[in-house]
Design a protein around this motif. Structure first.
Motif, PDB file in Angstrom:
ATOM      1  N   THR A 137      -2.991  -1.595  -4.993  1.00  0.00           N
ATOM      2  CA  THR A 137      -3.824  -1.532  -3.384  1.00  0.00           C
ATOM      3  C   THR A 137      -3.589  -3.077  -3.273  1.00  0.00           C
ATOM      4  OG1 THR A 137      -5.848  -1.540  -4.599  1.00  0.00           O
ATOM      5  CG2 THR A 137      -5.034   0.499  -4.158  1.00  0.00           C
ATOM      6  N   ARG A 153      -7.517  -9.699  -5.193  1.00  0.00           N
ATOM      7  CA  ARG A 153      -8.321  -9.911  -6.229  1.00  0.00           C
ATOM      8  C   ARG A 153      -7.679 -10.389  -7.433  1.00  0.00           C
ATOM      9  NH1 ARG A 153     -11.142  -6.028 -10.098  1.00  0.00           N
ATOM     10  NH2 ARG A 153     -11.049  -4.397  -8.716  1.00  0.00           N
ATOM     11  N   ARG A 178      -5.976  -4.560  -2.218  1.00  0.00           N
ATOM     12  CA  ARG A 178      -7.347  -5.198  -2.742  1.00  0.00           C
ATOM     13  C   ARG A 178      -7.266  -5.618  -3.990  1.00  0.00           C
ATOM     14  NH1 ARG A 178     -13.441  -3.138  -1.812  1.00  0.00           N
ATOM     15  NH2 ARG A 178     -12.405  -2.077  -0.228  1.00  0.00           N
ATOM     16  N   LYS A 193       0.835  -1.078   0.036  1.00  0.00           N
ATOM     17  CA  LYS A 193       0.015   0.206  -0.122  1.00  0.00           C
ATOM     18  C   LYS A 193       0.835   1.277   0.032  1.00  0.00           C
ATOM     19  CE  LYS A 193      -3.722   1.862   2.936  1.00  0.00           C
ATOM     20  NZ  LYS A 193      -4.518   2.622   2.013  1.00  0.00           N
TER      21      LYS A 193
END
Ligand code: ASP
Length: 421
Positions: A259, A265, A261, A253
């Motif tokens: 990121t 993913r 996330r 980060k």
């Protein structure tokens, strides 16, 4: 299909669980007589110890001689690898010192020691303390340098992990310089590495039987009490590995355009594969695919993270080894000083570089760390019943470390026109 072939078709973890269950039954049935069943396990640990140094040695020589590292990124890559590994070991040791999994069952430990192992344990403690005094002396750069190999075979016969790693690094670098055909050379080195790994696979197939013997002996002698410590170790290791994962996410980060996330993913396939295969090498193509095709990192970053990182970056293994060493010291009642813990840090770092990305290789290199700090190998037998389980988690962290390195190397800006959806 005969019974042996049928047995081989059962996944190893299930066979290990069957070994554990049968071991518990035999231990309850035979009582203290079951102690003798631990003997084959000690012999197996000897074999594992024999394989540890050559596997680590060839893994490093192979990785270094064959690595395609572009000059510009090398210092950043080394910095990243070293800081991530230090973070892993510090987290592991902090959690082990805080939770103290090896001391969770102090009463039972004491009773068992007084009743059955008084003399034997006393000997071991004195040996550890002697070694400890030695280790305190090594608390200077000069003494650590003294551990550099004095003969080529010395580190292999003494189980001196730092020596093995230094020798392997020197040979790997030298081969890059002198070999007229580096591809042929790395192929030859790989043949030796694979041969030792094949022997390890044979040994690993014996694990369910060894687990049966170890569990039977332990249950027969101490009942289920010592497994309380083991459960605490499992909890502590999983907690420490989770903290390491958070550290990676924070680093990604703060230091890259990706990121956490996005990373999760696009790279979950690699993590799931790491968990299901317990092998970061087998996961390597998927790791690369996720980084390059899903996350759309630059080719060089994906390459360095997935291919180079997978060989040298085994933070989950380093964390586990340092925690296992502390756990065994706690079981023995030996309080290690900060200086002694520092030696564990160094050895775990060195051993994790040499950990091949295959199932159970952490068990192998753990023997090197234990030998280096003078802890008795017999106690690592206790870890075998849970090693297969923890291996899945630490492999996931090894692969997460590769993902983190690749993202940070990719910098703060995505490649133009290549951002993922
Ligand atoms: N299985 C791990 C890996 O492949 C190594 C280990 O046993 O710690 O990364």
């Amino acid at each position: 299909m005969n019974w042996l072939q049928r047995w081989q078709t059962i996944p190893l973890y299930l066979r290990t669980l069957i070994g554990m269950a049968l071991g518990a039954v035999v231990g309850l049935w035979q009582g203290p007589d079951a102690v003798a069943l631990a003997k084959p396990g000690s012999i197996l640990m000897g074999l594992v110890q024999m394989l540890a140094a050559p596997v680590a040695f060839f893994a490093i020589v192979h990785a270094l001689a064959g690595a395609k590292i572009e000059k510009g990124k090398t210092p950043q890559l080394i910095r990243l690898l070293v800081t991530n590994t230090i973070a892993a070991i510090v987290i592991g040791m902090a959690v082990a010192n805080f939770i103290q999994p090896g001391k969770r069952n102090a009463l039972v430990q004491e009773r068992a020691a007084v009743k059955e192992q008084a003399v034997q344990l006393q000997d071991t403690i004195s040996a550890v303390q002697e070694k400890a005094a030695e280790i305190r002396l090594t608390d200077s750069i000069y003494q650590i340098l003294e551990r550099l190999p004095k003969t080529v075979l010395g580190p292999f016969t003494d189980g001196n992990v730092l020596g093995v790693v230094v020798l392997a690094i020197l040979l790997g670098l030298a081969l890059r310089r002198v070999s007229p055909d580096i591809h042929a050379t790395t192929t030859t080195v790989k043949v030796f590495m694979d041969a030792f790994i094949a022997i390890l696979h044979w040994v690993v197939h014996l694990v369910p039987f060894i687990v049966l013997g170890v569990v039977a002996a332990e249950v027969g002698k101490n009942g289920f009490s010592s497994f309380i410590n083991l459960l605490w170790l499992v909890v502590a290791v999983i907690l420490a590995l989770s903290l390491q994962f958070c550290y990676y996410m924070l680093r990604v980060k703060l230091q890259s355009w990706v990121t956490p996330r996005l990373l999760l993913r696009h790279c979950r396939d690699a993590l799931v594969m790491a968990f299901s295969t317990s092998s970061s090498t087998a996961t390597m193509p998927v790791t690369y695919e996720c980084l390059r095709n899903n996350l759309k990192l630059r080719k060089q970053s994906a390459n360095l993270g997935a291919l180079v990182g997978a060989n040298f970056n085994n933070d989950g293994t380093a964390l586990y080894e340092s925690m296992a060493a502390l756990f065994i010291a706690q079981l023995l009642g030996a309080d290690l000083s900060l200086a002694q813990q520092l030696i564990i840090v160094l050895c775990a770092m060195a051993a994790s570089i040499g950990a091949a990305g295959i199932p159970s290789s952490g068990m192998l290199t753990m023997t090197l760390v234990l030998t280096a700090v003078g802890l008795p190998l017999e106690y690592s037998l206790l870890l075998i019943p849970v090693d297969w389980f923890l291996d899945r988690f630490r492999t996931m962290i090894n692969v997460s470390g590769d993902l983190c390195v690749a993202c940070v190397l990719d910098g703060k800006q995505p490649e133009s026109g290549h951002a993922p959806e």
